[in-house]
Enzyme design. Structure first.
Site, PDB file in Angstrom:
ATOM      1  N   LYS A  40      67.169  14.253  17.226  1.00 13.79           N
ATOM      2  CA  LYS A  40      65.874  14.805  16.842  1.00 13.79           C
ATOM      3  C   LYS A  40      64.856  14.804  17.996  1.00 13.79           C
ATOM      4  O   LYS A  40      65.076  14.171  19.023  1.00 13.79           O
ATOM      5  CB  LYS A  40      65.323  14.014  15.645  1.00 13.79           C
TER       6      LYS A  40
HETATM    7  C1  LIG Z   1      68.627  14.714  10.479  1.00 13.56           C
HETATM    8  C2  LIG Z   1      68.255  15.223   9.151  1.00 13.56           C
HETATM    9  C3  LIG Z   1      68.071  14.374   8.052  1.00 13.56           C
HETATM   10  C4  LIG Z   1      68.481  12.931   8.052  1.00 13.56           C
HETATM   11  O1  LIG Z   1      67.992  12.159   9.051  1.00 13.56           O
HETATM   12  P1  LIG Z   1      68.801  10.873   9.572  1.00 13.56           P
HETATM   13  O2  LIG Z   1      67.774  10.157  10.372  1.00 13.56           O
HETATM   14  O3  LIG Z   1      69.937  11.359  10.402  1.00 13.56           O
HETATM   15  O4  LIG Z   1      69.234  10.110   8.379  1.00 13.56           O
HETATM   16  C5  LIG Z   1      67.585  14.918   6.876  1.00 13.56           C
HETATM   17  N1  LIG Z   1      67.308  16.223   6.756  1.00 13.56           N
HETATM   18  C6  LIG Z   1      67.492  17.076   7.789  1.00 13.56           C
HETATM   19  C7  LIG Z   1      67.130  18.510   7.612  1.00 13.56           C
HETATM   20  C8  LIG Z   1      67.995  16.611   9.005  1.00 13.56           C
HETATM   21  O5  LIG Z   1      68.202  17.468  10.009  1.00 13.56           O
END
Ligand SMILES: *Cc1c(COP(=O)(O)O)cnc(C)c1O
Length: 390
Positions: A188
C-alpha cells in the site's frame, strides 16, 4: 501505491529509536502512564487523522481488521445485509461475513468501482450499510452513493485500503462516509509491513472501534488497566510501537511520493494518447486519484491476454489484473459464498456478468514512484508497439 519503494535509513532509525530512546516499550497496552503517555502508535494516529482531515483514527493490525472493527463500530449485526462490490480485494467480503452479516454484491462500472445504478436495486429491508471500495487509488462515485445512503438511511463504510491520500471533490477518501478503513500492508501507499486504521468524525463510532480492537477496554481514567471498565465484547487488533514508528516516517515521505507518482503517470498518459486499441479507465474524480496504476480496457479478453503476454516479453508486469484476478473478483470466492445461506443454491460465479466481462478485458500496470526517464520511455514505447500487434 508502494510505500515500500521508499523504505530506507529513516525507517530503520525509527525502529531502533524504539529500543534506544524509548526503552524498548513495544506496545502501548497497559503502558499508558509510561513515557508520559507519548506513543508512536498514538502519534501515527494523530498524524494520519490530520493528513486526511478527519477527527479520529484508531490503529489496528491490518486493513482487514480495520474493516471488521469498523463494521462492529457501526453496530452491524448478524443477519444484517451489507452491500459492497464485485471487484475488491477478498478482505472486504471476509469482514462482512466475519461479523455475521450477509454480503450483497453489486457490479462495477468503467471506474472499476461500485456501479451506482446497480446499488439501489440491491437495497432491501435488511440492508444496514454500504461499503464502496476505492480501487487503485481512485474514488467511487461518492456523491451518488452518499445520496442513496441518506435516502435509505444506510451507513457508509469506505474501504480506502488502496486509496491513501486520494480525494473526491477535495475530500480525502475514507473521510466522506460514516467511517473509513485504511491498510498499511506491504503493497500500500503508506506501509508499516502490516497494519491498518479506522477513521471517522463520529466520536461514538471511534470509541467503539477503540474498545473493540483492545478486548473492550475503555481506558477508564478512574481505574487501573486491570480494573478497567467494559461494555462490549472485543478482540485484539492492537498495533505495535514498531509499526507506529514506521508509519510516521512513511507518512512524512508520502506527499512527495504522491506528487512524483502523479507526475510519472501524467508523462505516460501523454505518451500513449491516441491509441485506438485501448480505452482508458474512467474516473469519478480524475484530479483526486493517486496515479499508482495505468488501467485500460482492450476490445475483448483474447486481446487483453495477448497484450499481457507481450508486456511480459518486454519485462513489464501487471498489477492484480490479470495476475491476481482470482483474489479480486467475487465470482471466484467459493470459500466465502458456500458458507453464506442465501448463496448456497445459487451459481454466484455467474452473478456479476457485467463485471467479469469488463475485468477480463482489463489490463492494469503499476506506476512506480521511482521511474527513470528510460523506464518511462520503455513503458510508453512498449504500450505503443504492443497495440499494433494485437
Ligand atoms: C489491501 C486491501 C485490504 C486489506 O488490507 P490488509 O492490510 O492487507 O489486511 C482491504 N481492502 C482492499 C481493497 C485492499 O486492497
Amino acid at each position: 501505491m508502494p510505500g515500500y519503494e521508499l523504505i530506507g535509513e529513516e525507517e530503520k532509525q525509527a525502529m531502533c529509536d524504539i529500543f534506544d530512546k524509548y526503552g524498548g516499550v513495544l506496545s502501548r497496552r497497559g503502558n499508558l502512564s509510561r513515557r508520559n503517555g507519548s506513543f508512536k502508535v498514538s502519534e501515527f494516529e494523530k498524524a494520519t487523522a490530520d493528513r486526511l482531515g478527519i477527527k479520529y483514527a484508531q490503529a489496528v493490525t491490518s486493513g482487514t481488521a480495520a474493516l471488521k472493527t469498523a463494521l462492529i463500530a457501526l453496530g452491524i449485526k448478524p443477519g444484517d445485509e451489507v452491500i459492497t462490490q464485485s471487484f475488491t480485494f477478498v478482505a472486504t467480503v471476509e469482514a462482512i461475513v466475519e461479523v455475521g452479516a450477509i454480503p450483497i454484491v453489486t457490479d462495477i462500472d468503467k471506474t472499476l468501482n461500485m456501479d451506482v445504478s446497480d446499488l439501489e436495486s440491491k437495497i432491501t429491508k435488511k440492508t444496514r450499510a454500504i461499503i464502496p471500495v476505492h480501487m487503485y487509488g481512485s474514488a467511487a462515485r461518492m456523491d451518488k452513493i452518499m445520496k442513496i445512503a441518506k435516502k435509505h438511511n444506510l451507513l457508509v463504510l469506505e474501504d480506502a485500503a488502496q486509496a491513501f491520500g486520494a480525494t473526491f471533490q477535495g475530500r480525502s477518501l475514507g473521510s466522506i462516509g460514516d467511517i473509513g478503513a485504511l491498510s498499511f500492508d506491504f503493497g500500500k501507499g503508506v506501509t508499516t509491513g502490516e497494519g491498518g486504521m479506522v477513521i471517522t468524525d463520529d466520536k461514538g463510532f471511534y470509541e467503539r472501534a477503540r474498545e473493540y480492537s483492545d478486548h473492550g477496554h475503555q481506558d477508564n481514567p478512574k481505574f487501573s488497566r486491570g480494573e478497567d471498565t467494559c461494555r462490549l465484547m472485543g478482540f485484539n487488533f492492537r498495533m505495535m510501537e514498531l509499526q507506529g514508528a514506521l508509519g510516521l516516517v512513511q507518512l512524512k515521505k508520502f506527499d512527495k511520493a504522491l506528487e512524483k507518482q502523479r507526475e510519472n503517470k501524467a508523462r505516460i498518459i501523454d505518451g500513449i494518447s491516441n491509441i485506438k486499441e485501448i480505452e482508458l479507465r474512467e474516473f469519478a474524480d480524475k484530479e483526486g486519484e493517486t496515479g499508482d496504476s495505468l488501467i485500460f480496457f482492450l476490445k475483448n479478453k483474447d486481446k487483453a491476454g495477448r497484450f499481457v503476454k507481450l508486456l511480459t516479453e518486454k519485462n513489464l508486469s501487471t498489477k492484480n489484473l490479470p495476475d491476481a484476478y482470482k483474489w479480486h473478483f467475487a465470482g471466484f470466492w467459493h470459500q466465502i459464498f458456500s458458507k453464506v445461506e442465501i448463496y448456497k443454491n445459487k451459481r454466484w460465479e455467474n452473478e456479476w456478468k457485467k463485471s467479469s466481462e469488463l475485468l477480463t478485458r482489463t489490463v492494469s500496470m503499476p506506476i512506480d514512484i521511482k521511474m527513470s526517464d528510460g523506464s518511462i520511455n520503455h513503458y510508453i514505447d512498449s504500450i505503443r508497439e504492443i497495440s499494433t500487434k494485437l
